[in-house]
Motif scaffolding. Structure first.
Motif, short mmCIF file in Angstrom:
data_model
loop_
_atom_site.label_atom_id
_atom_site.label_comp_id
_atom_site.label_asym_id
_atom_site.label_seq_id
_atom_site.Cartn_x
_atom_site.Cartn_y
_atom_site.Cartn_z
N THR A 1 -10.06 -6.01 -16.77
CA THR A 1 -9.83 -7.44 -16.67
C THR A 1 -10.29 -8.05 -17.99
O THR A 1 -11.49 -8.20 -18.21
CB THR A 1 -10.61 -8.04 -15.50
OG1 THR A 1 -10.39 -7.24 -14.35
CG2 THR A 1 -10.19 -9.47 -15.22
N TYR B 1 -8.28 -12.29 -5.48
CA TYR B 1 -8.19 -12.03 -4.04
C TYR B 1 -9.11 -12.95 -3.25
O TYR B 1 -10.26 -13.16 -3.59
CB TYR B 1 -8.58 -10.57 -3.80
CG TYR B 1 -8.65 -10.18 -2.34
CD1 TYR B 1 -7.50 -10.00 -1.61
CD2 TYR B 1 -9.88 -9.98 -1.72
CE1 TYR B 1 -7.56 -9.63 -0.28
CE2 TYR B 1 -9.95 -9.60 -0.39
CZ TYR B 1 -8.79 -9.43 0.32
OH TYR B 1 -8.85 -9.06 1.63
N ARG C 1 -4.41 5.70 -17.26
CA ARG C 1 -3.76 6.12 -16.05
C ARG C 1 -4.26 7.50 -15.63
O ARG C 1 -4.56 8.35 -16.47
CB ARG C 1 -2.27 6.21 -16.36
CG ARG C 1 -1.36 6.18 -15.20
CD ARG C 1 0.05 6.27 -15.74
NE ARG C 1 0.75 4.99 -15.63
CZ ARG C 1 1.29 4.56 -14.49
NH1 ARG C 1 1.20 5.25 -13.39
NH2 ARG C 1 1.94 3.41 -14.47
N GLU D 1 0.86 -1.19 0.00
CA GLU D 1 0.00 0.00 0.00
C GLU D 1 0.89 1.22 0.00
O GLU D 1 1.70 1.41 0.90
CB GLU D 1 -0.88 0.00 1.24
CG GLU D 1 -2.19 -0.71 1.04
CD GLU D 1 -3.11 -0.40 2.18
OE1 GLU D 1 -3.98 0.47 2.02
OE2 GLU D 1 -2.93 -1.01 3.24
N TYR E 1 -7.64 8.61 -10.51
CA TYR E 1 -8.17 7.26 -10.67
C TYR E 1 -7.53 6.59 -11.88
O TYR E 1 -7.51 7.15 -12.97
CB TYR E 1 -9.70 7.32 -10.84
CG TYR E 1 -10.35 7.89 -9.61
CD1 TYR E 1 -10.80 7.04 -8.61
CD2 TYR E 1 -10.46 9.26 -9.42
CE1 TYR E 1 -11.35 7.55 -7.45
CE2 TYR E 1 -11.03 9.78 -8.27
CZ TYR E 1 -11.47 8.92 -7.28
OH TYR E 1 -12.01 9.42 -6.13
N ASP E 2 -7.01 5.42 -11.64
CA ASP E 2 -6.52 4.61 -12.75
C ASP E 2 -7.65 3.69 -13.18
O ASP E 2 -8.36 3.13 -12.34
CB ASP E 2 -5.33 3.75 -12.31
CG ASP E 2 -4.09 4.61 -12.03
OD1 ASP E 2 -4.07 5.75 -12.52
OD2 ASP E 2 -3.19 4.13 -11.34
N LEU F 1 -8.72 0.29 -14.69
CA LEU F 1 -8.14 -1.04 -14.91
C LEU F 1 -9.12 -1.89 -15.68
O LEU F 1 -10.33 -1.73 -15.57
CB LEU F 1 -7.83 -1.72 -13.57
CG LEU F 1 -6.98 -0.93 -12.59
CD1 LEU F 1 -6.89 -1.67 -11.27
CD2 LEU F 1 -5.59 -0.73 -13.15
N GLN G 1 -12.61 -1.45 -13.81
CA GLN G 1 -12.69 -0.98 -12.45
C GLN G 1 -11.73 0.19 -12.27
O GLN G 1 -10.79 0.36 -13.04
CB GLN G 1 -12.35 -2.09 -11.46
CG GLN G 1 -10.91 -2.55 -11.53
CD GLN G 1 -10.73 -3.88 -10.84
OE1 GLN G 1 -10.99 -4.93 -11.37
NE2 GLN G 1 -10.24 -3.81 -9.62
N PHE G 2 -12.00 0.99 -11.24
CA PHE G 2 -11.15 2.14 -10.98
C PHE G 2 -10.29 1.86 -9.75
O PHE G 2 -10.73 1.23 -8.81
CB PHE G 2 -11.99 3.38 -10.72
CG PHE G 2 -12.68 3.89 -11.95
CD1 PHE G 2 -12.00 4.68 -12.87
CD2 PHE G 2 -14.00 3.57 -12.21
CE1 PHE G 2 -12.62 5.14 -14.00
CE2 PHE G 2 -14.63 4.03 -13.36
CZ PHE G 2 -13.94 4.82 -14.25
N ALA G 3 -9.06 2.31 -9.79
CA ALA G 3 -8.20 2.19 -8.62
C ALA G 3 -7.72 3.59 -8.26
O ALA G 3 -7.31 4.36 -9.12
CB ALA G 3 -7.00 1.30 -8.92
N LYS G 4 -7.82 3.91 -6.97
CA LYS G 4 -7.43 5.23 -6.52
C LYS G 4 -5.91 5.32 -6.47
O LYS G 4 -5.22 4.38 -6.08
CB LYS G 4 -7.99 5.47 -5.13
CG LYS G 4 -8.63 6.83 -4.99
CD LYS G 4 -9.35 6.92 -3.66
CE LYS G 4 -9.44 8.38 -3.26
NZ LYS G 4 -10.13 8.54 -1.98
N SER G 5 -5.41 6.45 -6.89
CA SER G 5 -3.98 6.67 -6.84
C SER G 5 -3.81 8.17 -6.59
O SER G 5 -4.79 8.85 -6.31
CB SER G 5 -3.40 6.16 -8.16
OG SER G 5 -2.35 6.94 -8.60
#
Lengths: 630, 430
Positions: A75, A212, A118, A48, A70-71, A73, A139-143
């Motif tokens: 699948t 996961y 990105r 993390e 927000y990245d 992503l 999906q979005f990933a916080k960055s």
């Protein structure tokens, strides 16, 4: 008879059972290798990354902070895009971008999410979030992104970018992984360890497809991420931006130091760029453009550019001569017997007047005395011994060595010594007459703007300095490295500074540095005109104010601007006025300096000139341009 | 022959050692099925019908009913109706060929809603009963007359052929276990010996250069002849030795033909990874490697109940059925596997002892069939999880998830226990 065969049969069963037990004992108890493989393929360490520390100016104003981004992503095996065209339009990408991004993601893994787009801003994210529900598998990933409140200080702060392959391989302890971010220059690089914070580690279980499956051992081995330490700088953001505006359309540097502490008040490297452009997802494009820019905006001039100090060096010469006792404040020299020319000015009967009028013959004679201040009769040997002595004294002003500022790539410059000239001329084959040009700061001496600002601070302090530093406090406790709290002596007694300062005040009042005058404040200053082989001279000014109780010491270098008094002195005066009074009285001069454009005077090679031509290749529109308006 | 006297219930005569081992196996198996399919994210109960553990519990419940029926039915029923039961299973095997559901590439299942049944599982029972019935004729002698073998071969070959057609090779291989009962009933020892030597030669041939092996065989044959007493040599010992050596060399050179022309590609692959799992770590070797990792990572005492990571996260395939032994190994370590292996060896040894005390040849032969079948499943299933046997998809009796196998093994076992319980009242006929 046949009944006895039961023993054979039971015996066979028993043998098989024993063989299996032996094998199991070997696999489970004796052979350790399997347990290691096991934890590596089902237990995954997830890192993390915490927020980087923020950076503040001297009044607590925020300079650098983090914006959540927000990245996106994807699948691949779950991605469903029924209408690719609309999808591309929403994201503002082209069909072929879509195909190549998809192909890249699929090549990495079809079952695991991989990066699609990105660093989408919060606004972009908000506008496409609703539409994205129509498309599964995304999906979005916080960055987070570095964000700068003002478009300034680009080179001082430096930038953060993905770690390079070379850095990845060179790191001593394996901390960074591929695609991690790392401070690449400036403060971001020097304070990387403080800014990056402490990473959190989570151990999670995953199945054979890498999906996961919950925390391992209920998370008891996990560690929390700790945000990076905030940095407190001595930068005066308002003055910094004002200095930027004065240096617009010029190539050069401004370094302002608070003499009593060594804190950098302002540091301009012109031309500059908006630091935000290297913190966006267009990093590589923007970076390439900066690298290709012939004026080298990524070159941090205050600490990296080397110039001849010109007449500003006379201040050091005077101080060294006074300390050595070869002159007294009342010593005068005439223009006679001197190979260096001078302009018309009143007689220089004192050190102060020599400084005020920047008399070249005065300093020729003065330096000659410094060189021959020994009882060696052989002029060659006497010069060598004299230069060694002089070198030791000048070195104490930080000339020819790194000062140790908290910025990367600080240049040493050059302060010639005996060895240096021996190499050029041969041992005992040179004497004062070969090297006299260094008496007036020309010849082989090279300095950086930072060093000259520090010289101004030494004079302002009458003999000592603190190593200049941008950051004066790290973290909540505002820790400061002791090297920045250590007082360094110049080796010149404080009483020797009076005549020099008197001369500097004179230069501003009535001499070469008149343009640096500030209404109501006594300014001490010295101009310099740095000769350079390729084009017009560089304009230099160093000084401090108020002269009686210095609050700011400054060095201004403007390339190809000619005399020190023409550009560097007025810019320095305006900046000091701004810092000391928070306003500027000489509006006419301010206007003139802001409008001055010297870019055409900068000498470029043909190759660099070719880069200046407008880019005729097709301009790419940004990937997202507010799709809500469509 | 008499019926059980009033007041003497079946519970008095049934062999409680076997029953207790059986209950232990079912219990341990069920707990491990739950662990194998346990998902820490969706914490379902052991009794939830949506997971395999819940379903298995349901199967166990139905099995108890089945066992009750078996114990209540007159023991003579099984002997009398042996051939009828055999015929019914044959019919089912034919039906499934045309009407079966296709699961994992083999058309061998009959589906009832969410549950499916595999007739092939019951062919073991049918063959056991049929062979026992056939051998109950005291005139039949396996150590003298070759023609007495033909009916036995027929009894085995017919279902074997049908199973082969439905692409369920694993179940068919189990029929090799009948060699044990035939050996007990008089089959000359050299026949299983030849089988084992052939298997050993197959493995050796795949590992070493053929000419070296042939050379070694010739040298050994020469030594045997040289050491042989002169009398034996004159009485045909010479020719017998030369013949045996010739057959062995023939096998060595026939291996290539067997591997390339008889076996299918995936079967060939499974034999190759048995010799070297790393030859194809992502393909044929995957199951073996992951299974060994799972078991090996258990250590002496295991990772603890529900703490296994290899099995439940699908690194090991078929973790609740064919590879259930991996869960035992991973979560309970060597202690767990020691218990399971011991239970099996105790069970089959006890079955052999019980079979030997039968008065009727039918009962003895049937008992040996049961012991042999359970042993063969144990041999192959546990063997493949620890890399000593090729990967053949057959269940571990009483442990693996699945109604068909649980039913068939339980029926198989309890018919024998029923017959054994009636032993005091049975007259010897052979």
């Amino acid at each position: 008879m046949l009944e006895n065969r039961r023993f054979v049969i039971i015996g066979f069963f028993a043998v098989v059972g024993l063989i299996y037990l032996a094998r199991l004992f070997y696999l489970q108890v004796l052979d350790e290798s399997y347990s290691i493989v096991s934890s590596s393929n089902s237990i995954k360490r997830v890192i993390e990354i915490p927020f980087r520390g923020q950076i503040y100016d001297r009044y607590g104003k925020l300079i650098v902070y983090n914006t959540p981004v927000y990245d996106l992503l994807v699948t691949p095996n779950k991605a469903r895009v029924p209408d690719t065209l609309r999808f591309c339009r929403v994201l503002g990408i082209e069909r072929r971008d879509f195909d190549s991004l998809m192909a890249a993601a699929s090549a990495y893994s079809r079952k695991k999410p991989s990066l699609f787009l990105r660093q989408l801003s919060k606004e972009d994210f908000a506008s496409i979030q609703d539409i994205m529900v129509d498309y599964s598998g995304f999906q979005f990933a916080k960055s987070s992104l570095r964000t700068y409140t003002a478009q300034t200080l680009a080179n001082t702060l430096g930038y953060v970018s993905e770690i390079t392959k070379g850095q990845l391989e060179k790191q001593e302890e394996p901390y960074y992984r591929q695609s991690d971010y790392i401070g690449q220059s400036g403060i971001e690089k020097i304070y990387e360890n403080e800014l990056r914070g402490k990473r959190g580690t989570k151990f999670v279980m995953q199945n054979v497809s890498g999906v996961y499956k919950g925390p391992w051992k209920g998370g008891e081995l996990d560690t929390m991420a700790v945000a990076g330490a905030n940095l407190y700088s001595g930068i005066d953001l308002e003055v910094q931006q004002y200095a930027d505006s004065l240096m617009a359309n010029k190539v050069g540097s401004v370094v302002a130091i608070e003499p009593s502490t060594g804190q950098i008040l302002s540091m301009v490297s012109a031309p500059t760029y908006d630091p935000n452009i290297l913190a966006s997802r267009f990093f590589s494009k923007n970076y390439t453009a900066l690298v290709r820019n012939p004026y080298k905006p990524l070159f941090n001039r205050p600490v990296m550019a080397s110039y001849r100090p010109g007449s500003t060096f006379k201040l050091i010469q005077a101080l060294v001569a006074l300390q050595e006792g070869v002159v007294t404040p009342g010593t005068g020299f005439s223009h006679a017997n001197c190979p260096v020319g001078c302009h018309n000015h009143p007689a220089t009967s004192t050190v102060a007047l020599g400084v005020t009028h920047s008399c070249n013959p005065y300093f020729y004679h003065l330096f000659r005395r410094v060189m021959y201040n020994n009882n060696i009769s052989n002029t060659f040997k006497a010069s060598a011994a004299g230069l060694e002595d002089w070198h030791a004294r000048v070195s104490k002003f930080g000339i020819g060595q790194q000062l140790g500022i908290d910025l990367p790539s600080e240049r040493k410059g050059n302060l010639p010594d005996k060895k240096y000239y021996d190499k050029i001329y041969g041992e005992n084959a040179w004497k004062f007459s070969n090297i006299y040009s260094i008496s007036i700061g020309e010849g082989e001496i090279l300095i950086t703007p930072l060093k000259m600002a520090n010289v101004a601070a030494i004079i302002a302090n009458k003999g000592y300095f603190y190593t200049p530093h941008v950051i004066h406090g790290v973290g909540d406790s505002k820790k400061l490295d002791p090297i920045y709290r250590t007082r360094h002596e110049s080796g010149v007694s404080s009483q020797h500074f009076a005549p020099v300062i008197e001369g500097m005040i004179g230069a501003v009042e009535a001499g070469t540095a008149k343009n640096a005058r500030i209404q109501g404040i006594t300014v001490a200053g010295k101009t310099g005109t740095s000769q350079n082989r390729k084009g017009d001279d560089h304009s230099i000014f160093i000084g401090f104010a108020p002269a009686e109780n210095p609050k700011i010491a400054i060095a201004v270098f403007v390339e190809n601007a000619g005399f020190g008094g023409s550009a560097a002195a007025p810019i320095a005066g305006l900046i000091m006025d701004k810092y000391l009074t928070r306003q500027v009285s000489n509006k006419a001069m301010e206007k003139r300096m802001k409008e001055m454009n010297l870019m055409s005077k900068v000498v470029l090679t043909d190759q660099q000139r070719a880069m200046l031509k407008p880019d005729t290749t097709k301009k790419k529109t940004p990937v997202i341009t507010n799709p809500a308006k469509r | 022959m008499k019926e059980i006297p009033e007041g003497k219930p079946i519970t008095k005569n049934v062999d409680w050692v076997v029953v207790l081992i059986y209950i232990a196996c079912l219990g341990i198996g069920w707990v491990n099925i739950y662990a194998a399919v346990y998902n820490p994210e969706a914490d379902t109960s052991m009794f939830d019908l949506s997971n395999n553990a819940g379903k298995q519990l349901m199967w166990i419940g139905t099995t108890v009913i089945l066992i009750t029926c078996i114990l209540v039915i007159d023991y003579k029923f099984y002997e009398t109706f042996s051939f009828i039961i055999y015929a019914i299973i044959i019919v089912l095997l034919v039906v499934v060929l045309f009407a079966g559901s296709n699961i994992n590439g083999s058309r061998s299942w009959i589906k009832f809603g969410a549950f499916s049944l595999q007739p092939a599982e019951f062919s073991k029972l049918a063959i056991s009963l049929a062979i026992a019935k056939y051998l109950s004729d005291p005139a039949i002698s396996l150590n003298r007359k070759l023609k007495d073998y033909y009916p036995i071969l027929g009894i085995i070959a017919l279902p074997a052929l049908l199973i082969l057609l439905s692409n369920e090779t694993g179940s068919m291989l189990v029929f090799a276990s009948f060699a044990i009962v035939l050996y007990r009933e008089g089959m000359p020892g050299f026949i299983p010996a030849i089988g084992m030597i052939a298997a050993a030669l197959l493995i050796i041939t795949l590992l070493f250069v053929k000419w070296y092996i042939a050379g070694v065989i010739i040298v050994i044959a020469g030594l045997v002849i040289w050491l042989m007493p002169v009398m034996t040599r004159r009485r045909g010992g010479l020719w017998a030795t030369i013949l045996i050596a010739g057959v062995m060399i023939g096998i060595v050179f026939g291996v290539d033909f067997f591997m390339n022309n008889v076996l299918q590609k995936h079967q060939r692959g499974r034999i190759m990874v048995l010799l070297d799992p790393d030859s194809d770590p992502r393909g044929d070797g995957w199951n073996v490697i992951q299974s060994k990792i799972a078991i090996g990572s258990g250590g002496l005492t295991g990772k603890g109940f529900l703490e296994g990571t290899q099995t439940k996260f699908d690194f090991v395939p078929e973790q609740s059925t064919d590879f259930i032994f991996c869960t035992v190994g991973e979560e309970h370590g060597f202690i767990g596997t020691l218990v399971v292996v011991t239970l099996f060896i105790l069970l089959i040894s006890r079955l052999v002892i019980l079979a030997e005390r039968q008065r009727s040849r039918f009962a003895r032969v049937y008992g040996y069939c049961v012991a042999g079948i359970i042993f063969f499943h144990f041999l192959v299933n546990v063997g493949m999880t620890i890399g000593l046997m090729p990967v053949i998809g057959i269940p571990l009796p009483f442990f693996s998830y699945g109604g068909s196998s649980l039913w068939s093994f339980s029926i198989l076992l309890f018919i024998f226990l029923k017959i054994d319980a009636q032993r005091p009242f049975t007259l010897s006929r052979g």
